[in-house]
Write a protein that holds these residues in place. Structure first.
Motif, PDB file in Angstrom:
ATOM      1  N   ARG A  81       6.198  -6.353   1.427  1.00  0.00           N
ATOM      2  CA  ARG A  81       6.481  -6.223   2.859  1.00  0.00           C
ATOM      3  C   ARG A  81       5.792  -5.015   3.474  1.00  0.00           C
ATOM      4  NH1 ARG A  81      12.327  -5.013   5.874  1.00  0.00           N
ATOM      5  NH2 ARG A  81      11.354  -4.576   7.897  1.00  0.00           N
ATOM      6  N   LEU A  82       5.763  -3.892   2.757  1.00  0.00           N
ATOM      7  CA  LEU A  82       5.293  -2.628   3.313  1.00  0.00           C
ATOM      8  C   LEU A  82       3.921  -2.225   2.796  1.00  0.00           C
ATOM      9  CD1 LEU A  82       8.699  -0.721   3.040  1.00  0.00           C
ATOM     10  CD2 LEU A  82       7.767  -1.917   5.039  1.00  0.00           C
ATOM     11  N   SER A  83       3.160  -3.200   2.321  1.00  0.00           N
ATOM     12  CA  SER A  83       1.876  -2.884   1.699  1.00  0.00           C
ATOM     13  C   SER A  83       0.921  -2.172   2.653  1.00  0.00           C
ATOM     14  CB  SER A  83       1.226  -4.164   1.159  1.00  0.00           C
ATOM     15  OG  SER A  83       1.010  -5.104   2.206  1.00  0.00           O
ATOM     16  N   ARG A  84       1.025  -2.454   3.939  1.00  0.00           N
ATOM     17  CA  ARG A  84       0.112  -1.812   4.881  1.00  0.00           C
ATOM     18  C   ARG A  84       0.374  -0.309   5.040  1.00  0.00           C
ATOM     19  NH1 ARG A  84       3.903  -4.673   7.379  1.00  0.00           N
ATOM     20  NH2 ARG A  84       4.970  -3.960   9.258  1.00  0.00           N
ATOM     21  N   TYR A  85       1.544   0.156   4.518  1.00  0.00           N
ATOM     22  CA  TYR A  85       1.867   1.579   4.585  1.00  0.00           C
ATOM     23  C   TYR A  85       1.619   2.283   3.247  1.00  0.00           C
ATOM     24  CZ  TYR A  85       4.522   0.305   8.807  1.00  0.00           C
ATOM     25  OH  TYR A  85       4.903  -0.170  10.043  1.00  0.00           O
ATOM     26  N   ALA A  86       0.862   1.658   2.370  1.00  0.00           N
ATOM     27  CA  ALA A  86       0.761   2.146   0.986  1.00  0.00           C
ATOM     28  C   ALA A  86       0.310   3.600   0.891  1.00  0.00           C
ATOM     29  CB  ALA A  86      -0.183   1.252   0.181  1.00  0.00           C
ATOM     30  N   ARG A  87      -0.473   4.077   1.855  1.00  0.00           N
ATOM     31  CA  ARG A  87      -0.948   5.459   1.790  1.00  0.00           C
ATOM     32  C   ARG A  87       0.197   6.458   1.933  1.00  0.00           C
ATOM     33  NH1 ARG A  87      -2.457   9.461   5.233  1.00  0.00           N
ATOM     34  NH2 ARG A  87      -1.957   8.171   7.041  1.00  0.00           N
ATOM     35  N   ARG A  88       1.263   6.037   2.642  1.00  0.00           N
ATOM     36  CA  ARG A  88       2.366   6.961   2.899  1.00  0.00           C
ATOM     37  C   ARG A  88       3.671   6.538   2.221  1.00  0.00           C
ATOM     38  NH1 ARG A  88       3.935   6.704   7.857  1.00  0.00           N
ATOM     39  NH2 ARG A  88       2.542   5.118   8.714  1.00  0.00           N
ATOM     40  N   LEU A  89       3.593   5.602   1.305  1.00  0.00           N
ATOM     41  CA  LEU A  89       4.807   5.076   0.675  1.00  0.00           C
ATOM     42  C   LEU A  89       4.677   5.065  -0.837  1.00  0.00           C
ATOM     43  CD1 LEU A  89       7.543   3.518   0.707  1.00  0.00           C
ATOM     44  CD2 LEU A  89       6.198   1.404   0.951  1.00  0.00           C
ATOM     45  N   CYS A  90       5.696   5.555  -1.499  1.00  0.00           N
ATOM     46  CA  CYS A  90       5.825   5.412  -2.951  1.00  0.00           C
ATOM     47  C   CYS A  90       7.131   4.693  -3.237  1.00  0.00           C
ATOM     48  CB  CYS A  90       5.818   6.777  -3.634  1.00  0.00           C
ATOM     49  SG  CYS A  90       6.050   6.676  -5.427  1.00  0.00           S
ATOM     50  N   LEU A  91       7.070   3.645  -4.045  1.00  0.00           N
ATOM     51  CA  LEU A  91       8.249   2.887  -4.450  1.00  0.00           C
ATOM     52  C   LEU A  91       8.521   3.156  -5.922  1.00  0.00           C
ATOM     53  CD1 LEU A  91       7.264  -0.427  -2.669  1.00  0.00           C
ATOM     54  CD2 LEU A  91       9.299   0.922  -2.130  1.00  0.00           C
ATOM     55  N   ALA A  92       9.776   3.425  -6.244  1.00  0.00           N
ATOM     56  CA  ALA A  92      10.129   3.720  -7.629  1.00  0.00           C
ATOM     57  C   ALA A  92      11.454   3.047  -7.958  1.00  0.00           C
ATOM     58  CB  ALA A  92      10.230   5.222  -7.857  1.00  0.00           C
ATOM     59  N   GLU A  93      11.512   2.435  -9.119  1.00  0.00           N
ATOM     60  CA  GLU A  93      12.744   1.782  -9.562  1.00  0.00           C
ATOM     61  C   GLU A  93      13.665   2.821 -10.184  1.00  0.00           C
ATOM     62  OE1 GLU A  93      14.116  -1.651 -12.760  1.00  0.00           O
ATOM     63  OE2 GLU A  93      12.126  -1.793 -11.822  1.00  0.00           O
ATOM     64  N   GLY A  94      14.862   2.906  -9.652  1.00  0.00           N
ATOM     65  CA  GLY A  94      15.827   3.862 -10.184  1.00  0.00           C
ATOM     66  C   GLY A  94      16.934   4.106  -9.182  1.00  0.00           C
ATOM     67  N   ASN A  95      18.042   4.627  -9.680  1.00  0.00           N
ATOM     68  CA  ASN A  95      19.178   4.958  -8.828  1.00  0.00           C
ATOM     69  C   ASN A  95      18.952   6.303  -8.164  1.00  0.00           C
ATOM     70  OD1 ASN A  95      22.050   5.977  -8.181  1.00  0.00           O
ATOM     71  ND2 ASN A  95      22.406   3.868  -8.796  1.00  0.00           N
TER      72      ASN A  95
END
Length: 327
Positions: A81-95
């Motif tokens: 969904r947010l791929s166009r913001y990839a330069r400013r977004l980091c996604l990480a799996e975890g609580n």
């Protein structure tokens, strides 16, 4: 190289609006943005990415976002969904109770603001295979992550009567906890519970319907909280995230039931009081645990317009604090 200095990706095709709304509709977004004040160049933590609605709002204001979720489905959805913001977004799996470790891995020691949107997402409720929903048949699972914790089936099939009573009473505030626990133990001796409808049928037989609320609602809530250690994670996470905030940074928490809100309210008040007093003390003393300025003496509720379009927002409560300057 981490995501903060990565290159801009090619612009991706925008997601279809119906896909976004189907996954999860965020609540109190305008109120959260007004209080967190995201802006270009500021780094924020979204500790509960979910469907990415709040994350996207932070990004639209120009902020850089580290978004966490313990549900791999949510991470995969947000990545697309947010791929166009990839330069400013980091996604990480975890609580979010692991936020300090994850920030350190990204080369960060603090953030300018943080958000925790507690509870279960619409996608989790609507996906039968996840086992959260009363009205959808599926494996009796209820894990938000795919970790090696007990499932809801494990609990109802193996816990003794005292543990079941404690779970239903403490996490579901179920007045008939003892009766329900006894009936479930009798039922599982004939056939173990395997699906959500197995449990719903047993609860329908054990608890008469006396109003609009389904007889299984409190029990399902209690099992979900127990499976995911939600209240323990919240207690730990509040402390962890608080110490990830830069001076002047704000922490916003949205809760959806009284158990969560009570923990948040107590933590915020106990860490924002300038003075504390006890009967045995001759006079009040300065609070050695003070971290915050309390911005919401009373929780913020969703507007009538929002609740009419999104009934889930009716139970939402927003509380916000601001980290004090380092002394």
């Amino acid at each position: 190289m981490n995501f903060w200095d990565s290159e801009d990706p090619p612009l991706q095709t925008l997601e279809r609006p119906e896909d976004v709304l189907t996954y999860h509709t965020p609540v109190l977004t305008d109120e959260v943005m007004a209080l967190l004040r995201p802006a270009p160049g500021l780094k924020f933590l979204d500790g509960t990415a979910g469907g990415g609605g709040h994350t996207e709002s932070l990004l639209k204001h120009g902020a850089e976002v580290l978004a966490l979720d313990q549900d791999p489905d949510a991470i995969a959805h947000c990545r697309e969904r947010l791929s166009r913001y990839a330069r400013r977004l980091c996604l990480a799996e975890g609580n979010f109770d692991q936020a300090d470790r994850i920030l350190e891995e990204q080369g960060l020691d603090s953030v300018a603001g943080a958000l925790l949107d507690l509870g279960v997402s619409s996608h989790q409720l609507d996906t039968a295979a996840r086992g959260f929903a009363i009205m959808k048949d599926g494996p009796l699972d209820m894990r938000m992550s795919q970790g090696p914790m007990r499932t809801a089936a494990d609990i109802v099939n193996t816990a003794d009567v005292s543990e079941l009573i404690r779970i239903f009473r403490e996490y579901g505030e179920e007045p008939r906890a003892s009766h329900i626990a006894a009936r479930l133990i009798t039922a599982r001796e004939k056939r173990p519970f395997q699906t959500t409808f197995d449990l719903v049928a047993a609860l329908d037989a054990a608890v008469p319907r006396t109003g609009p609320r389904h007889p299984a609602t409190r029990t399902f809530q209690a099992l979900r909280i127990a499976v995911n250690d939600e209240l323990g994670a919240l207690t730990r996470g509040l402390a962890v995230v608080s110490h990830c905030l830069a001076p002047g940074a704000r922490l916003a928490v949205i809760s959806f039931h009284s158990l969560e809100d009570r923990i948040v309210k107590h933590y915020f008040r106990s860490r924002s009081a300038e003075w504390i007093d006890r009967p045995e003390w001759p006079e009040p003393r300065r609070n050695p645990d003070r971290l915050f300025r309390l911005l919401t003496p009373h929780p913020i509720d969703a507007s009538e317009a929002e609740t009419s379009s999104n009934p889930r927002a009716r139970s939402a409560k927003l509380r916000v604090v601001e980290r004090l300057p380092t002394l």
